[in-house]
Design a protein around this motif. Structure first.
Motif, PDB file in Angstrom:
ATOM      1  N   ARG A 192      66.689  49.426  -3.372  1.00 62.49           N
ATOM      2  CA  ARG A 192      65.832  50.454  -3.985  1.00 62.49           C
ATOM      3  C   ARG A 192      65.133  51.301  -2.933  1.00 62.49           C
ATOM      4  N   THR A 243      63.507  53.944  -6.271  1.00 60.06           N
ATOM      5  CA  THR A 243      63.172  52.857  -7.201  1.00 60.06           C
ATOM      6  C   THR A 243      63.811  53.043  -8.564  1.00 60.06           C
ATOM      7  N   GLU A 244      64.079  54.302  -8.929  1.00 60.82           N
ATOM      8  CA  GLU A 244      64.649  54.564 -10.248  1.00 60.82           C
ATOM      9  C   GLU A 244      66.150  54.289 -10.318  1.00 60.82           C
ATOM     10  N   ILE A 265      67.891  51.544  -9.716  1.00 60.33           N
ATOM     11  CA  ILE A 265      68.306  50.235 -10.221  1.00 60.33           C
ATOM     12  C   ILE A 265      67.247  49.711 -11.178  1.00 60.33           C
ATOM     13  N   SER A 266      67.664  49.368 -12.374  1.00 62.30           N
ATOM     14  CA  SER A 266      66.753  48.822 -13.390  1.00 62.30           C
ATOM     15  C   SER A 266      66.883  47.306 -13.442  1.00 62.30           C
ATOM     16  N   TYR A 273      70.724  43.125 -13.314  1.00 63.83           N
ATOM     17  CA  TYR A 273      70.327  44.450 -12.840  1.00 63.83           C
ATOM     18  C   TYR A 273      71.377  45.477 -13.258  1.00 63.83           C
TER      19      TYR A 273
END
Length: 258
Positions: A87, A92-93, A95-96, A102
């Motif tokens: 990330r 940061t956006e 990978i959820s 993930y």
């Protein structure tokens, strides 16, 4: 590789989105700028997520792909650590975190291997039309080498790469069939010779090479190519050429124009 050369246009988008190239040397771009992932485990993590872009990959599957038979003491925590590092590189956006694993937040077309498969499906739906040829050429142009070059992962190379290579060869053979039907056999001979040399036991590819050589006025070369292949199959596998190869050879010997 056979296809329209596009100089990896699929990883040079300026739309700001993440682009992952797996059909050859591993490449990542974010907002058109290259992203260097310094460790094999980070590259493996992204490649596994990218092959399932938009879908959840379980922690167990990530552990198997990254560590194979030698997982760390705390595999879930280790995966969390590498996801956090990824990330930092991608945003940061990108990978959820999901309940079971993930997910890479990307459209399939942002990953060349997934775009390749979509284009093959499009070609299959357009079989026999000019749209089929265009889709095949666009799909084949995505290939820049062997899948997952620069990544050391048994999961990727033993399973996913083999499937991609099989799809690639089938697509090449279909494009050859179209070229033969259109009387354009000579266009691909050099590329097909190189590809066949790398797959010496794939007889459907050699069948097409013999036909291309013959229809390009190179029957003597086709006969010599058959003889080399026959010896190779005998030495390597202890078998004779397939019935179809033998039939083509027989027609070459009698000068059958078909």
């Amino acid at each position: 590789m056979i296809g329209v050369r596009q100089d990896a246009v699929h990883v040079r988008s300026v739309d700001g989105r993440l682009r992952v190239a797996l059909l050859g040397p591993f490449e990542v771009r974010r907002a058109a700028a290259p992203v260097e992932l310094g460790t094999n485990r980070l590259r493996t993590l992204l490649a596994i997520l990218a092959m399932c872009a938009g879908e959840t990959v379980t922690v167990a599957d990530l552990v198997t792909a990254i560590w194979a038979d030698d997982p760390p003491v705390s595999p879930r925590r280790s995966v969390q650590t590498y996801v956090a590092r990824l990330r930092q590189e991608l945003g940061t956006e990108a990978i959820s975190t999901m309940p079971s694993g993930y997910r890479l937040e990307a459209e399939p077309d942002q990953v060349d291997a997934l775009r390749f498969r979509r284009l093959l499906s499009e070609a299959a739906r357009s079989r026999g039309s000019e749209a089929e040829r265009r889709a095949l050429e666009e799909a084949l142009a995505l290939w820049r080498g062997r899948p997952f070059e620069g990544i050391d992962s048994d999961v990727l190379h033993s399973r996913k790469a083999l499937r991609l290579v099989e799809l690639h060869l089938s697509a090449v053979e279909r494009r050859i069939d179209l070229s033969l039907a259109e009387g354009r056999a000579d266009e691909l001979i050099a590329d097909v010779q190189d590809l066949a040399a790398g797959h010496p036991h794939r007889e459907p590819l050699w069948e097409r090479l013999l036909l291309m050589l013959d229809r390009s006025g190179r029957r003597a070369e086709a006969l010599m190519t058959y003889e080399r292949l026959r010896r190779r199959l005998s030495i390597d596998l202890g078998i004779d050429p397939s019935p179809e190869l033998r039939r083509i050879h027989a027609t070459l010997l009698v000068g059958d124009p078909r």
